[in-house]
Motif scaffolding. Structure first.
Motif, PDB file in Angstrom:
ATOM      1  N   ARG A 332       0.823  -1.214   0.000  1.00 57.91           N
ATOM      2  CA  ARG A 332       0.000   0.000   0.000  1.00 57.91           C
ATOM      3  C   ARG A 332       0.853   1.259   0.000  1.00 57.91           C
ATOM      4  O   ARG A 332       0.523   2.246  -0.660  1.00 57.91           O
ATOM      5  CB  ARG A 332      -0.948  -0.018   1.196  1.00 57.91           C
ATOM      6  N   GLU A 333       1.950   1.225   0.738  1.00 55.55           N
ATOM      7  CA  GLU A 333       2.791   2.419   0.823  1.00 55.55           C
ATOM      8  C   GLU A 333       3.460   2.723  -0.507  1.00 55.55           C
ATOM      9  O   GLU A 333       3.559   3.882  -0.929  1.00 55.55           O
ATOM     10  CB  GLU A 333       3.840   2.261   1.928  1.00 55.55           C
ATOM     11  N   GLY A 334       3.926   1.669  -1.198  1.00 53.70           N
ATOM     12  CA  GLY A 334       4.553   1.885  -2.493  1.00 53.70           C
ATOM     13  C   GLY A 334       3.581   2.426  -3.518  1.00 53.70           C
ATOM     14  O   GLY A 334       3.899   3.355  -4.282  1.00 53.70           O
ATOM     15  N   TYR A 335       2.367   1.876  -3.552  1.00 51.57           N
ATOM     16  CA  TYR A 335       1.346   2.395  -4.464  1.00 51.57           C
ATOM     17  C   TYR A 335       1.026   3.852  -4.127  1.00 51.57           C
ATOM     18  O   TYR A 335       0.846   4.691  -5.022  1.00 51.57           O
ATOM     19  CB  TYR A 335       0.071   1.554  -4.377  1.00 51.57           C
ATOM     20  N   ARG A 336       0.942   4.157  -2.827  1.00 46.90           N
ATOM     21  CA  ARG A 336       0.624   5.522  -2.424  1.00 46.90           C
ATOM     22  C   ARG A 336       1.698   6.498  -2.885  1.00 46.90           C
ATOM     23  O   ARG A 336       1.400   7.568  -3.415  1.00 46.90           O
ATOM     24  CB  ARG A 336       0.456   5.616  -0.902  1.00 46.90           C
ATOM     25  N   LYS A 337       2.957   6.123  -2.706  1.00 49.71           N
ATOM     26  CA  LYS A 337       4.062   7.002  -3.086  1.00 49.71           C
ATOM     27  C   LYS A 337       4.065   7.274  -4.588  1.00 49.71           C
ATOM     28  O   LYS A 337       4.271   8.412  -5.029  1.00 49.71           O
ATOM     29  CB  LYS A 337       5.390   6.398  -2.634  1.00 49.71           C
ATOM     30  N   ILE A 338       3.847   6.220  -5.373  1.00 50.87           N
ATOM     31  CA  ILE A 338       3.844   6.390  -6.823  1.00 50.87           C
ATOM     32  C   ILE A 338       2.653   7.233  -7.262  1.00 50.87           C
ATOM     33  O   ILE A 338       2.772   8.148  -8.091  1.00 50.87           O
ATOM     34  CB  ILE A 338       3.851   5.026  -7.529  1.00 50.87           C
ATOM     35  N   ALA A 339       1.475   6.945  -6.689  1.00 53.71           N
ATOM     36  CA  ALA A 339       0.279   7.722  -7.035  1.00 53.71           C
ATOM     37  C   ALA A 339       0.458   9.184  -6.662  1.00 53.71           C
ATOM     38  O   ALA A 339       0.056  10.091  -7.414  1.00 53.71           O
ATOM     39  CB  ALA A 339      -0.953   7.132  -6.342  1.00 53.71           C
ATOM     40  N   GLN A 340       1.069   9.447  -5.502  1.00 55.14           N
ATOM     41  CA  GLN A 340       1.283  10.830  -5.080  1.00 55.14           C
ATOM     42  C   GLN A 340       2.278  11.540  -5.990  1.00 55.14           C
ATOM     43  O   GLN A 340       2.090  12.718  -6.344  1.00 55.14           O
ATOM     44  CB  GLN A 340       1.784  10.875  -3.637  1.00 55.14           C
ATOM     45  N   ALA A 341       3.342  10.838  -6.386  1.00 54.49           N
ATOM     46  CA  ALA A 341       4.310  11.429  -7.313  1.00 54.49           C
ATOM     47  C   ALA A 341       3.640  11.771  -8.640  1.00 54.49           C
ATOM     48  O   ALA A 341       3.882  12.839  -9.224  1.00 54.49           O
ATOM     49  CB  ALA A 341       5.481  10.473  -7.532  1.00 54.49           C
ATOM     50  N   ASN A 342       2.780  10.867  -9.125  1.00 52.82           N
ATOM     51  CA  ASN A 342       2.047  11.138 -10.364  1.00 52.82           C
ATOM     52  C   ASN A 342       1.134  12.351 -10.204  1.00 52.82           C
ATOM     53  O   ASN A 342       1.043  13.205 -11.094  1.00 52.82           O
ATOM     54  CB  ASN A 342       1.215   9.915 -10.760  1.00 52.82           C
ATOM     55  N   ALA A 343       0.436  12.429  -9.068  1.00 51.26           N
ATOM     56  CA  ALA A 343      -0.478  13.556  -8.833  1.00 51.26           C
ATOM     57  C   ALA A 343       0.280  14.869  -8.750  1.00 51.26           C
ATOM     58  O   ALA A 343      -0.181  15.900  -9.268  1.00 51.26           O
ATOM     59  CB  ALA A 343      -1.282  13.314  -7.552  1.00 51.26           C
ATOM     60  N   ASP A 344       1.458  14.855  -8.106  1.00 56.14           N
ATOM     61  CA  ASP A 344       2.268  16.077  -8.019  1.00 56.14           C
ATOM     62  C   ASP A 344       2.718  16.528  -9.404  1.00 56.14           C
ATOM     63  O   ASP A 344       2.728  17.726  -9.708  1.00 56.14           O
ATOM     64  CB  ASP A 344       3.483  15.831  -7.123  1.00 56.14           C
ATOM     65  N   THR A 345       3.087  15.549 -10.232  1.00 53.72           N
ATOM     66  CA  THR A 345       3.507  15.878 -11.595  1.00 53.72           C
ATOM     67  C   THR A 345       2.334  16.433 -12.397  1.00 53.72           C
ATOM     68  O   THR A 345       2.496  17.382 -13.182  1.00 53.72           O
ATOM     69  CB  THR A 345       4.095  14.635 -12.286  1.00 53.72           C
TER      70      THR A 345
END
Length: 455
Positions: A332-345
């Motif tokens: 869950r943490e890895g998915y969250r980090k990637i999703a957040q990075a995508n959202a920031d971009t």
């Protein structure tokens, strides 16, 4: 110099581009009579593949374009495994079942008897969800002694798979027009379209056109009010093709899944924001009773009695294994980090686009999918199709397309930010957009090179 021959065969030391296959136009209509050196055939096919676009620059697609070396190796190990043959490949079947249980838990399913399956993608999964809705509606109608020959499905701006479902399985599609300023179906629109023949309402978690979420909980509340007035009990299928692997990590407090009592089933694409390779989707039902047993077939000719519910039969197991690996690897943490990075971009791109001047944002990448959608402001002297053409000269595939009926006079563009598409790459896109705006002459053609949009 001619080819070196060793007893009539091609010398293995010959360069592949001096072999016979490389000295002629490749066959296109007839299987060749003779064999070719494998190296030469490989290079010939690879050379043609270079004419395709670079998948990482395809900002039209929701689908995974980046895979790790470990994923590629696991896929290779499963090339010969037919996932439908669960007796021969029981561990692949077990891993598929694990994924279903994990997704049911991720989507807050409280039932112990939840059921689900893998598919070739969310389009097939959506059709399975639709079939279950139709069969349950028909069974209830017949039990009540009512006619069951005019089923309809109510939805907003859906992906084409739902149009296919309705046409293939003889269901009337009641597609609610998109209101001005809206990015999807709005709950107050339902009352004029739902009736006793409605098999269900489709709510989209990640609208294909605009990338926004439709308000599932509010749609359910409106159906509750409708039931109180009319007695009609209409279920919801959530098409979470993209959002099913985004909302649990970026918007964990958003209530859209099996926490909503009226949600009967959910589909999602593992090969979109689930980050599995192309070729895997998932369908999950809230409980076993939501999937009519008449739709499940027992197959006895694979070595044992195997229940199956799918539109396809034989298919490779590698994508399922890759999905499980990705869930295991990231958590869950890895998915969250990637999703957040995508959202920031996506937010960064929205800010760049807004500052360019001629664009009006429809969706700024916040609150739903990591993406941006926008249209031209009034008075622009070029079209978004002109911009798409300019960007294509730099390899970018950015779709321009009209909104659904009743809003089809508005053309928009959409950029999706996926795993493997970083801020630097998006900054290069924004730079190229600014350069393209300077190059487009006033009064561009305004005509689409190819109607519609890529999915």
């Amino acid at each position: 110099m001619g080819l070196h021959r060793v007893r009539g065969k091609i010398d293995p030391l010959d360069d592949v581009f001096s072999m016979p296959l490389s000295e002629r136009v490749l066959p296109k209509r007839r299987v060749p009579d003779g064999e070719s050196d494998p190296r030469s055939a490989f290079e010939a096919v690879r050379a043609e593949l270079r004419l395709d676009g670079e998948s990482a620059q395809n900002l039209a697609t929701f689908c995974t374009t980046y895979s790790s070396a470990e994923v590629r190796e696991l896929m290779a190990l499963c090339l010969d495994k037919n996932m439908i043959d669960k007796d021969e490949y029981p561990q692949t079947a077990e891993i598929e079942a694990r994924c279903v249980r994990m997704l049911a838990d991720l989507w807050n399913c409280a039932a112990d008897d939840t059921v689900g399956c893998s598919t070739t993608g969310s389009s097939e999964a959506a059709m399975l969800g639709g079939l279950a809705l139709k069969w349950r509606w028909r069974k209830a109608r017949r039990a009540a002694g009512r006619p069951a020959d005019r089923p309809n499905l109510v939805c907003g701006p859906v992906q084409v798979c739902w149009e296919k479902f309705c046409r293939y399985f003889d269901v009337e599609m009641r597609q609610i027009p998109l209101e001005k300023g809206a990015t999807g179906l709005r709950p107050h629109q339902l009352a004029d379209h739902v009736d006793e023949n409605t098999i269900g309402v489709v709510a989209i978690l990640g609208v294909t056109y605009t990338c926004d979420y439709e308000p599932v909980a509010e749609i359910a509340a409106e159906l509750d009010r409708l039931q109180a007035r009319t007695g009609l009990d209409v279920p919801i299928h959530v098409d979470a093709a993209s959002g099913g692997f985004v909302a649990p990590f970026l918007q964990p407090n958003l209530v859209w899944d099996f926490r909503v009592n009226r949600v009967a089933s959910i589909n999602a694409s593992g090969h979109k924001y689930g980050m599995a390779p192309l070729g895997v989707g998932w369908a999950v039902w809230a409980s076993a009773e939501m999937l009519p047993e008449e739709l499940v077939f027992d197959v006895s000719y694979l070595g044992g009695d195997m229940p199956t519910f799918a539109l396809n039969f034989s298919r490779p197991g590698g994508e399922i294994i890759a999905q499980y690996y990705t869930l295991l690897r990231l958590g869950r943490e890895g998915y969250r980090k990637i999703a957040q990075a995508n959202a920031d971009t996506a937010r960064y791109l929205a800010e760049r686009i807004k500052a360019m001047g001629p664009f009006e944002l429809l969706y700024d990448g916040q609150g739903a999918l990591p993406a941006v959608s926008y249209k031209l402001r009034e008075g622009a002297r070029f079209s978004l199709y002109d911009l798409s053409e300019q960007l294509r000269t730099r390899g970018w595939q950015v779709p321009s397309y009209p909104l659904p009926p009743d809003r089809d006079d508005t053309t928009i563009q959409r950029v999706l930010v996926r795993h493997g598409v970083g801020k630097d790459e998006i900054s290069l896109l924004a730079d190229d957009m600014e350069r393209a705006l300077r190059r487009i002459p006033d009064g561009g053609t305004g005509a689409p090179r190819r109607p519609g949009f890529h999915h």
